[in-house]
Design a protein around this motif. Structure first.
Motif, PDB file in Angstrom:
ATOM      1  N   THR A 208       0.831  -1.207   0.000  1.00 42.74           N
ATOM      2  CA  THR A 208       0.000   0.000   0.000  1.00 42.74           C
ATOM      3  C   THR A 208       0.863   1.253   0.000  1.00 42.74           C
ATOM      4  N   ARG A 209       1.868   1.279   0.840  1.00 44.76           N
ATOM      5  CA  ARG A 209       2.746   2.459   0.897  1.00 44.76           C
ATOM      6  C   ARG A 209       3.474   2.656  -0.436  1.00 44.76           C
ATOM      7  N   ALA A 210       3.984   1.550  -0.993  1.00 39.60           N
ATOM      8  CA  ALA A 210       4.705   1.668  -2.260  1.00 39.60           C
ATOM      9  C   ALA A 210       3.775   2.087  -3.392  1.00 39.60           C
ATOM     10  N   ALA A 211       2.577   1.492  -3.441  1.00 38.43           N
ATOM     11  CA  ALA A 211       1.641   1.798  -4.526  1.00 38.43           C
ATOM     12  C   ALA A 211       1.180   3.250  -4.461  1.00 38.43           C
ATOM     13  N   ARG A 212       0.997   3.781  -3.280  1.00 37.83           N
ATOM     14  CA  ARG A 212       0.612   5.187  -3.162  1.00 37.83           C
ATOM     15  C   ARG A 212       1.708   6.089  -3.743  1.00 37.83           C
ATOM     16  N   THR A 213       2.968   5.739  -3.506  1.00 46.82           N
ATOM     17  CA  THR A 213       4.074   6.514  -4.069  1.00 46.82           C
ATOM     18  C   THR A 213       4.121   6.369  -5.589  1.00 46.82           C
ATOM     19  N   VAL A 214       3.905   5.168  -6.099  1.00 48.49           N
ATOM     20  CA  VAL A 214       3.892   4.951  -7.545  1.00 48.49           C
ATOM     21  C   VAL A 214       2.782   5.763  -8.201  1.00 48.49           C
ATOM     22  N   VAL A 215       1.623   5.782  -7.590  1.00 47.45           N
ATOM     23  CA  VAL A 215       0.511   6.560  -8.133  1.00 47.45           C
ATOM     24  C   VAL A 215       0.879   8.035  -8.198  1.00 47.45           C
ATOM     25  N   PRO A 223      -3.101   9.591  -4.426  1.00 48.17           N
ATOM     26  CA  PRO A 223      -4.486   9.155  -4.604  1.00 48.17           C
ATOM     27  C   PRO A 223      -5.413   9.907  -3.664  1.00 48.17           C
ATOM     28  N   ALA A 224      -6.532  10.333  -4.203  1.00 51.00           N
ATOM     29  CA  ALA A 224      -7.524  11.021  -3.383  1.00 51.00           C
ATOM     30  C   ALA A 224      -8.257  10.043  -2.477  1.00 51.00           C
ATOM     31  N   ARG A 225      -8.216   8.758  -2.841  1.00 50.89           N
ATOM     32  CA  ARG A 225      -8.925   7.735  -2.068  1.00 50.89           C
ATOM     33  C   ARG A 225      -8.180   6.421  -2.209  1.00 50.89           C
ATOM     34  N   THR A 226      -7.934   5.756  -1.090  1.00 54.68           N
ATOM     35  CA  THR A 226      -7.310   4.436  -1.095  1.00 54.68           C
ATOM     36  C   THR A 226      -8.246   3.465  -0.406  1.00 54.68           C
ATOM     37  N   ILE A 227      -8.627   2.409  -1.114  1.00 57.41           N
ATOM     38  CA  ILE A 227      -9.583   1.427  -0.608  1.00 57.41           C
ATOM     39  C   ILE A 227      -8.934   0.056  -0.581  1.00 57.41           C
ATOM     40  N   ALA A 228      -9.047  -0.620   0.546  1.00 53.81           N
ATOM     41  CA  ALA A 228      -8.591  -1.999   0.670  1.00 53.81           C
ATOM     42  C   ALA A 228      -9.777  -2.929   0.484  1.00 53.81           C
ATOM     43  N   THR A 229      -9.586  -3.995  -0.276  1.00 58.70           N
ATOM     44  CA  THR A 229     -10.651  -4.975  -0.436  1.00 58.70           C
ATOM     45  C   THR A 229     -10.037  -6.339  -0.684  1.00 58.70           C
ATOM     46  N   GLY A 230     -10.794  -7.378  -0.422  1.00 56.30           N
ATOM     47  CA  GLY A 230     -10.275  -8.724  -0.629  1.00 56.30           C
ATOM     48  C   GLY A 230     -11.288  -9.778  -0.236  1.00 56.30           C
ATOM     49  N   ILE A 231     -11.012 -11.011  -0.693  1.00 57.16           N
ATOM     50  CA  ILE A 231     -11.886 -12.150  -0.479  1.00 57.16           C
ATOM     51  C   ILE A 231     -11.242 -13.105   0.524  1.00 57.16           C
ATOM     52  N   SER A 232     -11.993 -13.581   1.492  1.00 55.00           N
ATOM     53  CA  SER A 232     -11.572 -14.638   2.401  1.00 55.00           C
ATOM     54  C   SER A 232     -10.316 -14.226   3.168  1.00 55.00           C
ATOM     55  N   ASN A 233      -9.170 -14.868   2.942  1.00 59.93           N
ATOM     56  CA  ASN A 233      -7.952 -14.389   3.597  1.00 59.93           C
ATOM     57  C   ASN A 233      -7.674 -12.943   3.226  1.00 59.93           C
ATOM     58  N   GLY A 234      -8.033 -12.551   2.006  1.00 60.57           N
ATOM     59  CA  GLY A 234      -7.898 -11.153   1.601  1.00 60.57           C
ATOM     60  C   GLY A 234      -8.825 -10.252   2.384  1.00 60.57           C
ATOM     61  N   GLY A 235     -10.021 -10.740   2.736  1.00 62.65           N
ATOM     62  CA  GLY A 235     -10.930  -9.969   3.577  1.00 62.65           C
ATOM     63  C   GLY A 235     -10.397  -9.818   4.989  1.00 62.65           C
ATOM     64  N   TYR A 236      -9.762 -10.863   5.504  1.00 62.69           N
ATOM     65  CA  TYR A 236      -9.083 -10.763   6.803  1.00 62.69           C
ATOM     66  C   TYR A 236      -8.058  -9.637   6.783  1.00 62.69           C
ATOM     67  N   LEU A 237      -7.295  -9.535   5.682  1.00 64.91           N
ATOM     68  CA  LEU A 237      -6.288  -8.482   5.585  1.00 64.91           C
ATOM     69  C   LEU A 237      -6.924  -7.107   5.627  1.00 64.91           C
ATOM     70  N   VAL A 238      -8.089  -6.945   5.011  1.00 64.34           N
ATOM     71  CA  VAL A 238      -8.785  -5.654   5.044  1.00 64.34           C
ATOM     72  C   VAL A 238      -9.120  -5.291   6.485  1.00 64.34           C
ATOM     73  N   ARG A 239      -9.692  -6.234   7.201  1.00 65.87           N
ATOM     74  CA  ARG A 239     -10.038  -5.974   8.601  1.00 65.87           C
ATOM     75  C   ARG A 239      -8.791  -5.573   9.393  1.00 65.87           C
ATOM     76  N   PRO A 246      -5.128   2.395   9.891  1.00 65.58           N
ATOM     77  CA  PRO A 246      -6.211   3.161   9.261  1.00 65.58           C
ATOM     78  C   PRO A 246      -5.717   4.423   8.567  1.00 65.58           C
ATOM     79  N   GLU A 247      -4.516   4.881   8.922  1.00 68.83           N
ATOM     80  CA  GLU A 247      -4.001   6.102   8.296  1.00 68.83           C
ATOM     81  C   GLU A 247      -3.695   5.914   6.815  1.00 68.83           C
ATOM     82  N   LEU A 248      -3.557   4.671   6.361  1.00 67.75           N
ATOM     83  CA  LEU A 248      -3.217   4.407   4.964  1.00 67.75           C
ATOM     84  C   LEU A 248      -4.432   4.315   4.050  1.00 67.75           C
ATOM     85  N   TYR A 249      -5.629   4.231   4.641  1.00 65.31           N
ATOM     86  CA  TYR A 249      -6.818   3.907   3.859  1.00 65.31           C
ATOM     87  C   TYR A 249      -7.949   4.882   4.160  1.00 65.31           C
ATOM     88  N   ASP A 250      -8.847   4.970   3.194  1.00 68.63           N
ATOM     89  CA  ASP A 250     -10.076   5.723   3.425  1.00 68.63           C
ATOM     90  C   ASP A 250     -11.231   4.812   3.819  1.00 68.63           C
TER      91      ASP A 250
END
Length: 482
Positions: A208-215, A223-239, A246-250
């Motif tokens: 997330t930190r690297a991608a924000r810099t690349v953007v 980015p004006a908005r950063t959203i985390a999303t994912g399925i199953s284990n990916g959803g766990y990562l969002v939580r 929380p400072e990295l995401y909207d």
């Protein structure tokens, strides 16, 4: 936790067709674009901003990456990347309904690479290196960034059909990570119990930190908005991210995220119950009714019985063994990840595993990766009522309660999707009996967009009923959250 483990690396798997012999700063044609195998890059701030359409002479660099390859493509969605070799369909097999539409018309930049890591479970591109990532930057950008970790133990392209295609078509930049370890033996990574799963969280934060810099480098602004999303284990990562960074995401959208709770419930508590009760239920006879009630008591909902044979044969046993090995390797001594489908009474058998009586060290290992419910940004969670890998009463319902008990209830919207299950490919296997979750994820995502934009709060959490008169086409394209 998505039941991807058995098909992560099938025999004869086709890897992405990257051109051989690329070396630093070499330019070569690749599909419809130009591929650059980049040398170690300077800091993003040392170069000018990247704006407008992708230029092969001016490709962004990923800070902290040990290696990267960047390419201009006429199509960033799977409508083009399958043919050009810039995705791997084996990564996302089984995750979406077969008739899910594929958007197209998204030119831009794709960057593949990896961060420094010592493990080698991910063999994509012949790199044999973990902590691989993919970043996609559409030429026509809407100002936002979506980041994701993969479901199950899959690699970085696992979300390409379910998430990447759709958000790219909406103009978002997109980034995904393999979470730092992949495959059925992911538990071999790390030194202590829980290390492999803990790395998943670290890798998504890193990306997330690297991608924000690349953007910022690519488009000339953050980015004006950063959203985390994912399925199953990916959803766990969002939580976990919204609780811990929380400072990295909207905001975030959690699609049936795995619940880890050191006091329970967690999958090490309910999967053994299914392994004990289901064979008795399936055999019929005088004990079948009691075994069925034991399944219900363990969290497997009435009405989901038609899904039990498939999950017993494919997922319950395997998932229990490999995640137990990650968190409690001493249970079966020197045996690695237990004995498949062992009978109760067999020494070290996962069928007899009792999480509640395991040593305190096991609970401390789970506590290292546990969730608290203390989210710091808006979160929408959705889970199917017929999820029988992570039963909703032991997962989504519990996490929603944890969020409320932590005093963060106003930041959460929780939608229980009637007749949804954990894997959308099962919608095709059981026509007319299940509702696809993918369009419900799209609806949740757009609801979060409106929430973050101040255009209106999403409806209060509730069970989203399956329309009785909706045909398969309607269910595949619509999921009103009301």
């Amino acid at each position: 936790m998505l039941p991807s483990n058995t098909d992560v690396t099938p025999p004869g798997r086709r890897r992405p067709r990257w051109r051989a012999g690329l070396c630093a700063l070499l330019l070569a044609t690749a599909g419809s674009g130009v591929l650059a195998a980049a040398a170690p890059s300077p800091a993003a701030g040392d170069r000018g901003p990247h704006t407008g359409v992708c230029s092969p002479d001016d490709l962004p660099r990923v800070p902290g990456a040990a290696y990267q390859q960047a390419v201009c493509l006429d199509e960033l969605t799977t409508a083009g990347t399958v043919a050009s070799g810039h995705t791997d369909p084996a990564d996302y097999v089984g995750l979406t309904p077969k008739d899910l539409p594929t958007p197209s018309g998204v030119p831009g930049t794709q960057i593949d690479g990896y961060f420094p890591d010592t493990s080698t479970t991910n063999t994509d591109h012949g790199w044999n290196h973990d902590a691989q990532f993919v970043i996609r930057l559409p030429d026509h950008w809407n100002g936002g960034l979506v980041v994701a970790g993969t479901p199950g133990n899959r690699e970085q392209y696992a979300n390409d059909r379910a998430i990447s295609d759709w958000v790219l078509a909406r103009g978002y930049a997109y980034a995904a990570t393999d979470k730092g370890n992949t495959g059925l033996a992911f538990y071999r990574d790390g030194r202590r119990p829980g290390d492999a799963i803990a790395e998943w969280n670290t890798r998504l934060t890193q990306l997330t930190r690297a991608a924000r810099t690349v953007v910022e480098e690519r488009y000339g602004r953050s980015p004006a908005r950063t959203i985390a999303t994912g399925i199953s284990n990916g959803g766990y990562l969002v939580r976990w991210q919204l609780e811990n960074h929380p400072e990295l995401y909207d905001g975030g959208v959690d699609w049936e995220g795995t619940l880890w709770n050191s006091d329970g419930p967690n999958l090490l508590a309910f999967l053994p119950a299914a392994l004990r009760a289901y064979p008795v239920h399936a055999a019929g006879g005088p004990g079948a009714g009691e075994a069925r009630e034991a399944m219900y008591a363990a969290g497997y909902p009435a009405g989901s019985e038609f899904l039990w044979p498939y999950h017993y044969a494919t997922y319950w046993d395997l998932t229990q063994r490999i995640y137990r090995e990650e968190l409690d390797p001493g249970y079966d001594g020197a045996t690695e990840a237990g004995t498949p489908f062992c009978a109760s009474g067999t020494p070290g058998c996962d069928t007899d595993y009792d999480y509640g009586t395991r040593p305190r060290a096991v609970h401390r290992a789970v506590d290292r990766i546990a969730l608290t419910g203390r989210i710091g940004k808006p979160l929408i969670t959705l889970q199917g009522t017929l999820d029988v890998l992570l039963p909703i009463s032991r997962d989504g319902d519990v996490y929603a309660r944890m969020v409320r008990e932590a005093g963060r209830g106003p930041l959460l919207r929780y939608y229980r999707i009637e007749d949804g299950t954990h894997t959308d490919s099962l919608v095709d296997a059981f026509p007319g009996r299940l509702r696809p979750m993918t369009p419900c994820h799209h609806a949740a995502f757009t609801a979060l967009e409106r929430w973050l934009s101040g255009e209106g709060r999403p409806p209060a959490g509730h069970t989203v009923l399956r329309p009785k008169d909706a045909d398969a086409t309607a269910l595949l394209t619509s999921c009103p959250l009301r």
